[in-house]
Design an enzyme around this catalytic site. Structure first.
Site, PDB file in Angstrom:
ATOM      1  N   GLU A  57      35.112  79.686  33.606  1.00  0.00           N
ATOM      2  CA  GLU A  57      36.514  79.415  33.279  1.00  0.00           C
ATOM      3  C   GLU A  57      37.326  80.708  33.247  1.00  0.00           C
ATOM      4  OE1 GLU A  57      37.336  76.452  30.352  1.00  0.00           O
ATOM      5  OE2 GLU A  57      39.125  77.500  29.672  1.00  0.00           O
ATOM      6  N   CYS A  75      37.469  69.257  46.296  1.00  0.00           N
ATOM      7  CA  CYS A  75      36.547  68.740  47.310  1.00  0.00           C
ATOM      8  C   CYS A  75      35.285  68.313  46.558  1.00  0.00           C
ATOM      9  CB  CYS A  75      36.245  69.846  48.330  1.00  0.00           C
ATOM     10  SG  CYS A  75      34.998  69.364  49.527  1.00  0.00           S
ATOM     11  N   CYS A  96      22.126  64.930  51.570  1.00  0.00           N
ATOM     12  CA  CYS A  96      22.614  63.961  52.543  1.00  0.00           C
ATOM     13  C   CYS A  96      21.494  63.641  53.526  1.00  0.00           C
ATOM     14  CB  CYS A  96      23.820  64.511  53.307  1.00  0.00           C
ATOM     15  SG  CYS A  96      24.503  63.319  54.478  1.00  0.00           S
ATOM     16  N   CYS A 117      23.187  66.090  60.170  1.00  0.00           N
ATOM     17  CA  CYS A 117      24.009  66.671  61.241  1.00  0.00           C
ATOM     18  C   CYS A 117      23.545  68.117  61.446  1.00  0.00           C
ATOM     19  CB  CYS A 117      25.481  66.626  60.876  1.00  0.00           C
ATOM     20  SG  CYS A 117      26.050  64.943  60.561  1.00  0.00           S
ATOM     21  N   CYS A 154      25.312  71.311  59.523  1.00  0.00           N
ATOM     22  CA  CYS A 154      25.757  71.195  58.128  1.00  0.00           C
ATOM     23  C   CYS A 154      24.642  71.578  57.155  1.00  0.00           C
ATOM     24  CB  CYS A 154      26.203  69.755  57.886  1.00  0.00           C
ATOM     25  SG  CYS A 154      26.567  69.370  56.168  1.00  0.00           S
ATOM     26  N   GLY A 178      27.152  64.986  50.927  1.00  0.00           N
ATOM     27  CA  GLY A 178      26.840  63.561  51.012  1.00  0.00           C
ATOM     28  C   GLY A 178      27.749  62.750  51.905  1.00  0.00           C
ATOM     29  N   SER A 211      34.528  61.811  61.066  1.00  0.00           N
ATOM     30  CA  SER A 211      33.937  63.026  61.633  1.00  0.00           C
ATOM     31  C   SER A 211      33.389  62.691  63.014  1.00  0.00           C
ATOM     32  CB  SER A 211      32.824  63.521  60.701  1.00  0.00           C
ATOM     33  OG  SER A 211      33.387  63.951  59.494  1.00  0.00           O
ATOM     34  N   LEU A 212      34.177  62.976  64.035  1.00  0.00           N
ATOM     35  CA  LEU A 212      33.843  62.522  65.392  1.00  0.00           C
ATOM     36  C   LEU A 212      33.064  63.584  66.172  1.00  0.00           C
ATOM     37  CD1 LEU A 212      34.318  60.053  67.223  1.00  0.00           C
ATOM     38  CD2 LEU A 212      36.398  61.160  68.057  1.00  0.00           C
ATOM     39  N   ASN A 270      31.775  76.769  60.367  1.00  0.00           N
ATOM     40  CA  ASN A 270      31.467  77.816  59.386  1.00  0.00           C
ATOM     41  C   ASN A 270      29.985  78.133  59.510  1.00  0.00           C
ATOM     42  OD1 ASN A 270      34.105  77.764  58.120  1.00  0.00           O
ATOM     43  ND2 ASN A 270      33.521  75.764  57.312  1.00  0.00           N
ATOM     44  N   CYS A 274      33.791  73.986  54.269  1.00  0.00           N
ATOM     45  CA  CYS A 274      33.225  72.726  54.777  1.00  0.00           C
ATOM     46  C   CYS A 274      31.790  72.891  55.240  1.00  0.00           C
ATOM     47  CB  CYS A 274      34.017  72.270  56.001  1.00  0.00           C
ATOM     48  SG  CYS A 274      35.357  71.218  55.611  1.00  0.00           S
TER      49      CYS A 274
HETATM   50  C1  SAM Z   1      30.377  68.041  54.621  1.00  0.00           C
HETATM   51  S1  SAM Z   1      31.097  66.610  55.364  1.00  0.00           S
HETATM   52  C2  SAM Z   1      31.053  65.428  54.021  1.00  0.00           C
HETATM   53  C3  SAM Z   1      31.671  64.115  54.369  1.00  0.00           C
HETATM   54  C4  SAM Z   1      30.923  63.236  55.367  1.00  0.00           C
HETATM   55  N1  SAM Z   1      29.536  63.267  55.185  1.00  0.00           N
HETATM   56  C5  SAM Z   1      31.284  63.605  56.794  1.00  0.00           C
HETATM   57  O1  SAM Z   1      30.428  64.080  57.518  1.00  0.00           O
HETATM   58  O2  SAM Z   1      32.446  63.383  57.151  1.00  0.00           O
HETATM   59  C6  SAM Z   1      32.830  67.015  55.473  1.00  0.00           C
HETATM   60  C7  SAM Z   1      33.254  67.647  56.786  1.00  0.00           C
HETATM   61  O3  SAM Z   1      32.649  68.930  56.930  1.00  0.00           O
HETATM   62  C8  SAM Z   1      32.288  69.113  58.269  1.00  0.00           C
HETATM   63  N2  SAM Z   1      31.274  70.154  58.364  1.00  0.00           N
HETATM   64  C9  SAM Z   1      29.974  70.062  58.023  1.00  0.00           C
HETATM   65  N3  SAM Z   1      29.364  71.246  58.212  1.00  0.00           N
HETATM   66  C10 SAM Z   1      30.289  72.107  58.690  1.00  0.00           C
HETATM   67  C11 SAM Z   1      30.280  73.476  59.033  1.00  0.00           C
HETATM   68  N4  SAM Z   1      29.183  74.214  58.898  1.00  0.00           N
HETATM   69  N5  SAM Z   1      31.420  74.019  59.492  1.00  0.00           N
HETATM   70  C12 SAM Z   1      32.556  73.293  59.585  1.00  0.00           C
HETATM   71  N6  SAM Z   1      32.633  72.000  59.245  1.00  0.00           N
HETATM   72  C13 SAM Z   1      31.512  71.402  58.792  1.00  0.00           C
HETATM   73  C14 SAM Z   1      31.799  67.761  58.650  1.00  0.00           C
HETATM   74  O4  SAM Z   1      31.734  67.599  60.014  1.00  0.00           O
HETATM   75  C15 SAM Z   1      32.821  66.848  58.012  1.00  0.00           C
HETATM   76  O5  SAM Z   1      33.899  66.640  58.890  1.00  0.00           O
HETATM   77  S1  SF4 Z   2      28.333  66.568  57.950  1.00  0.00           S
HETATM   78 FE1  SF4 Z   2      28.512  64.922  56.440  1.00  0.00          FE
HETATM   79  S2  SF4 Z   2      27.131  63.343  57.200  1.00  0.00           S
HETATM   80 FE2  SF4 Z   2      26.606  65.177  58.310  1.00  0.00          FE
HETATM   81  S3  SF4 Z   2      24.905  66.068  57.140  1.00  0.00           S
HETATM   82 FE3  SF4 Z   2      26.802  67.027  56.392  1.00  0.00          FE
HETATM   83  S4  SF4 Z   2      27.424  65.808  54.659  1.00  0.00           S
HETATM   84 FE4  SF4 Z   2      25.922  64.602  55.803  1.00  0.00          FE
END
Ligand code: SAM
Ligand code: SF4
Length: 385
Positions: A120, A137, A144, A148, A151, A191, A244-245, A323, A364
């Site tokens: 704090e 966020c 998760c 992906c 991530c 997640g 997230s496409l 990132n 992210c």
């Molecule tokens: C962490 S995810 C959580 C929400 C959900 N699981 C999803 O995939 O939309 C939120 C966003 O972060 C993006 N993301 C995950 N890893 C990333 C990274 N290393 N750099 C940039 N964006 C990232 C994902 O593609 C998604 O659009």
């Molecule tokens: S981008 Fe979203 S769905 Fe994909 S592994 Fe990360 S948290 Fe899970």
């Protein structure tokens, strides 16, 4: 975690607690709501000074707790973005991030500190508030299962769903640490929210109706789970949906999003279109840009064609330059590559997401709650998949 948490319980449940478990008049439920989310928020039932002592004792005796979470550690980026780890079970930690106005900066550089009081003190050292906006966020699961390839959370594996109370409490803890009200909430932490829909919808209702965060300031991000969008549309929430496409076609998407195997690209877009039609809400697409995988101008053109064909002028694209994550075999695209990609989008409305908090792994896809993962061991986390 106690199952009987007052945070995120509906007013009907709180009325029942008040009348049946405390033998108090139903109007006390309103005071209970004020004690949880109002100006003088109580961390524990015993601190709810608005309520008579016997009533507090009755709730405690019946096994209720507020559900407030313990902040174990935190770190603050130079831009004022702060990451906290909260304890959500005996051996589980999840992370949440506060993202202040773009005008903010941290008076005292970054670094990691342990314990709520020190976190704090550090977070109160954020200056330069301009519009007084603070985005939270939040995480919806411990880990998760979707894996992906880009991530950090996906690498971690899946442990369990969070409850609505555990989700809302992340927002309350961030508000308390920064000393500011949260203006926006994004479900973009750890997640996949659509695999925990009941709790996520419960949390959104509480954030909106009890805490007063406008529905349009709440965004749910999903990688796409078959049959989930029709269910979400029925909830008639004001929240924004972000898909997230990450690719202009199924083949490219499959390379980076393993779960795409169960959800063909065209089916996903058709479901998004249905959601768009049913709710009238604009849908946002997210596109994490990975060098050499999905960042070529010809891929941008293909994406533009398909989004225009399906949604006309109704889609918005959020381009997120990847990132970097240690040990992950992807490459961050250069600035030029990002601009070349966006230049080839042919009139699709888009924004390039400015990375916030990356110096403290709060951006992210960088969230893990890894602290406890080490003691749990990756094998035990994956064993529950
Ligand atoms: C962490 S995810 C959580 C929400 C959900 N699981 C999803 O995939 O939309 C939120 C966003 O972060 C993006 N993301 C995950 N890893 C990333 C990274 N290393 N750099 C940039 N964006 C990232 C994902 O593609 C998604 O659009
Ligand atoms: S981008 Fe979203 S769905 Fe994909 S592994 Fe990360 S948290 Fe899970």
């Amino acid at each position: 975690m106690s199952a009987k948490t007052l945070i995120a319980s509906s007013l009907d449940v709180l009325r029942r607690v008040v009348s049946e478990e405390c033998a108090a008049p139903a109007w006390r439920a309103k005071q209970l709501v004020d004690s949880l989310y109002g100006k003088r928020r109580a961390r524990a039932i015993e601190d709810m000074e608005l309520l008579p002592r016997e009533m507090r004792r009755a709730m405690e005796d019946a096994g209720w707790s507020t559900g407030r979470l313990d902040v174990v550690k935190g770190s603050l980026g130079r831009d004022g973005a702060g990451k906290i780890s909260v304890r959500v079970g005996e051996r589980e930690l999840v992370e949440a991030v506060g993202i202040p106005d773009a005008s903010c900066y941290a008076r005292d550089g970054s670094g990691e500190v342990l314990g709520r009081a020190d976190v704090e003190t550090m977070f109160r050292g954020v200056d330069g508030w301009d519009k007084n906006r603070l985005t939270a966020c939040v995480s919806s699961q411990v880990g998760c299962a979707m894996k992906c390839s880009f991530c950090a959370t996906g690498l971690q594996g899946f442990k369990r769903n969070l409850s609505a109370s555990e989700i809302v409490s992340q927002v309350l803890e961030l508000e308390e640490l920064y000393g500011k009200r949260v203006s926006d909430v994004v479900f973009m932490g750890m997640g996949e929210p659509m695999l925990n829909m009941k709790a996520v919808v419960g949390a959104i209702r509480c954030l909106n109706e009890d805490i007063g965060i406008g529905g349009r300031h709440i965004t749910v991000s999903t990688v796409g789970i078959p049959n989930s969008l029709a269910k979400l549309a029925k909830e008639k929430l004001q929240a924004t949906l972000a898909i997230s496409l990450h690719a202009p076609d199924q083949e490219t998407r499959l390379r980076i999003v393993p779960s795409a195997k169960h959800y063909p690209y065209e089916d996903l877009l058709d479901d998004v279109k249905m959601y768009f039609r049913e709710t009238g809400r604009r849908v946002t697409f997210e596109y994490t840009l990975l060098a050499g995988v999905n960042d070529s101008p010809s891929q941008a053109q293909a994406l533009s064609r398909i989004l225009k064909r399906k949604f006309g002028a109704g889609a918005h694209l959020n381009v997120i330059p990847w990132n970097s994550i240690e040990g992950v075999d992807h490459v961050k695209p250069s600035r030029n590559a990002v601009h070349r990609f966006c230049g080839a989008l042919g009139g699709i409305s888009h924004t390039i997401r400015r990375t916030r908090g990356d110096d403290v792994s709060a951006a992210c896809g960088m969230l893990t709650g890894d602290f406890e993962r080490r003691s749990l061991g990756r094998r035990s986390m994956n064993a529950e998949l």
